[in-house]
Design an enzyme around this catalytic site. Sequence first.
Site, short mmCIF file in Angstrom:
data_model
loop_
_atom_site.label_atom_id
_atom_site.label_comp_id
_atom_site.label_asym_id
_atom_site.label_seq_id
_atom_site.Cartn_x
_atom_site.Cartn_y
_atom_site.Cartn_z
N ARG A 121 9.25 -18.90 6.08
CA ARG A 121 8.00 -19.45 7.36
C ARG A 121 8.16 -21.12 7.16
NH1 ARG A 121 3.56 -16.07 9.85
NH2 ARG A 121 2.71 -16.36 7.49
N SER A 185 4.86 -18.05 -3.87
CA SER A 185 4.20 -16.55 -3.89
C SER A 185 5.18 -15.88 -5.25
CB SER A 185 4.21 -15.25 -3.19
OG SER A 185 3.82 -15.72 -2.11
N ASP A 239 0.16 -16.44 -3.00
CA ASP A 239 -0.10 -15.50 -0.97
C ASP A 239 -1.58 -15.73 -1.70
OD1 ASP A 239 0.62 -14.20 -3.05
OD2 ASP A 239 2.26 -13.00 -1.86
C1 BGC Z 1 4.81 -12.73 -7.49
C2 BGC Z 1 2.48 -12.66 -7.02
C3 BGC Z 1 2.60 -13.13 -5.95
C4 BGC Z 1 3.21 -11.53 -5.26
C5 BGC Z 1 2.62 -10.94 -4.20
C6 BGC Z 1 4.21 -10.96 -7.15
O1 BGC Z 1 6.20 -10.75 -7.27
O2 BGC Z 1 4.36 -12.56 -9.02
O3 BGC Z 1 2.55 -14.18 -7.62
O4 BGC Z 1 1.69 -12.96 -5.53
O5 BGC Z 1 4.15 -11.01 -6.22
O6 BGC Z 1 3.46 -11.47 -3.00
#
Ligand code: BGC
Length: 400
Positions: A121, A185, A239
């Site tokens: 996004r 994320s 995130d």
């Molecule tokens: C990532 C995290 C992220 C989470 C939720 C995981 O696979 O390692 O950094 O916060 O997914 O999106």
Amino acid sequence: MHPQYARRLHKTVRRLVPDSDVRFLLSESGSAKGAAMVTAVAYRLADQSRQIIQTLEELQLTTEQLLEVKKRMKIEIQNGLSKSTQEIATVKMLPTFVQSTPDGSENGDFLALDLGGTNFRVLLVKIRSGKRRTVEMNNKIYAIPMEVMQGTGEELFDHIVQCISDFLDYMGMKNTRSPLGFTFSFPCQQTSLDAGVLVTWTKGFKATSCEGEDVVGLLRDAIRRREEFDLDVVAIVNDTVGTMMTCAYEEPTCEVGLIAGTGSNACYMEEMKNIEMIEGDEGRMCVNMEWGAFGDNGCLDDMRTEYDRTVDDLSLNPGKQRYEKMCSGMYLGEIVRNILIDLTRKGFLFRGQISETLKTRGIFETKYLSQIESDRLALLQGQIHSATLGTGTAPVTTVS
Ligand code: BGC
């Protein structure tokens, strides 16, 4: 019944109803044997439901087990926070360089990117302080094709910049140099708010030449390559952290962020003196826990089921993110599909027939689980869906 009598009866019925395919079977001491049959069937059914209950029981964690998970998680958290054990820690407890939550005086127009969930996004967020605080958002969603997620790093970041370019055109902002926050994320080892080295890809991503690199650098390089617009990349944000900050804007006491989405993770505000990897004891900093990797050292092995292991073995990153794979959206549907296959193999479902559809990886999406769980109508749809996954003949047991 005498054999002669049976033949007569058959003949008469055929004469009366020529189309009938009724056949008469001869039974010796039938009624007595029948009582034994009734008992045998009851026995078989009772045995089957005992087996079903036993199979399902193994899938339920007891309170004692949950408390044990908590105990083990606490040990891993401590390992992640301490300098001496950080290297071997599975729950990395990454510093985020976010040291305070919003106080309402924030103001301005900001661009934001969100990479790492189901979609990519691009957003424009207008934050206005004052008596009537407002936050206005415009956003566009872009798909990231699988070939791009798992292609080269350059292709991935060129694609991201192409989406930003489209968004700036759409908003008529090509000639403004806006500050940008990048929600990324994945686990990043940060050295400042605007520098983060990707530790490892997770979920469905596997683009080459990104792990071990500063992701903000990769984004800036791609913006430069395009020679079309300039952006001021101010922050790289997990995130969980973004979520915590958004909620804290509405509710200042909020100091924890938790994601139960495609992946799973949490962050929270920690005392600086407990974060040994960062100099200084004053104040607090948000820590990105990266709890998805909990269990990667085998500490949850006694709680993982054969289904968890199968899903892990066939994933893009076997052995990694084991806790995440036991509970998050990207994997739950696949776990359920594996359970359905096993229950069918044991003869508890679909009359023991494993259909080709049920054998197809990824066919049972996690969203179906949510639908089934959400209300009675969806429960009904779940039953219908279980019929389509089966052989088409009526399923005897529902999925939920
Ligand atoms: C990532 C995290 C992220 C989470 C939720 C995981 O696979 O390692 O950094 O916060 O997914 O999106």
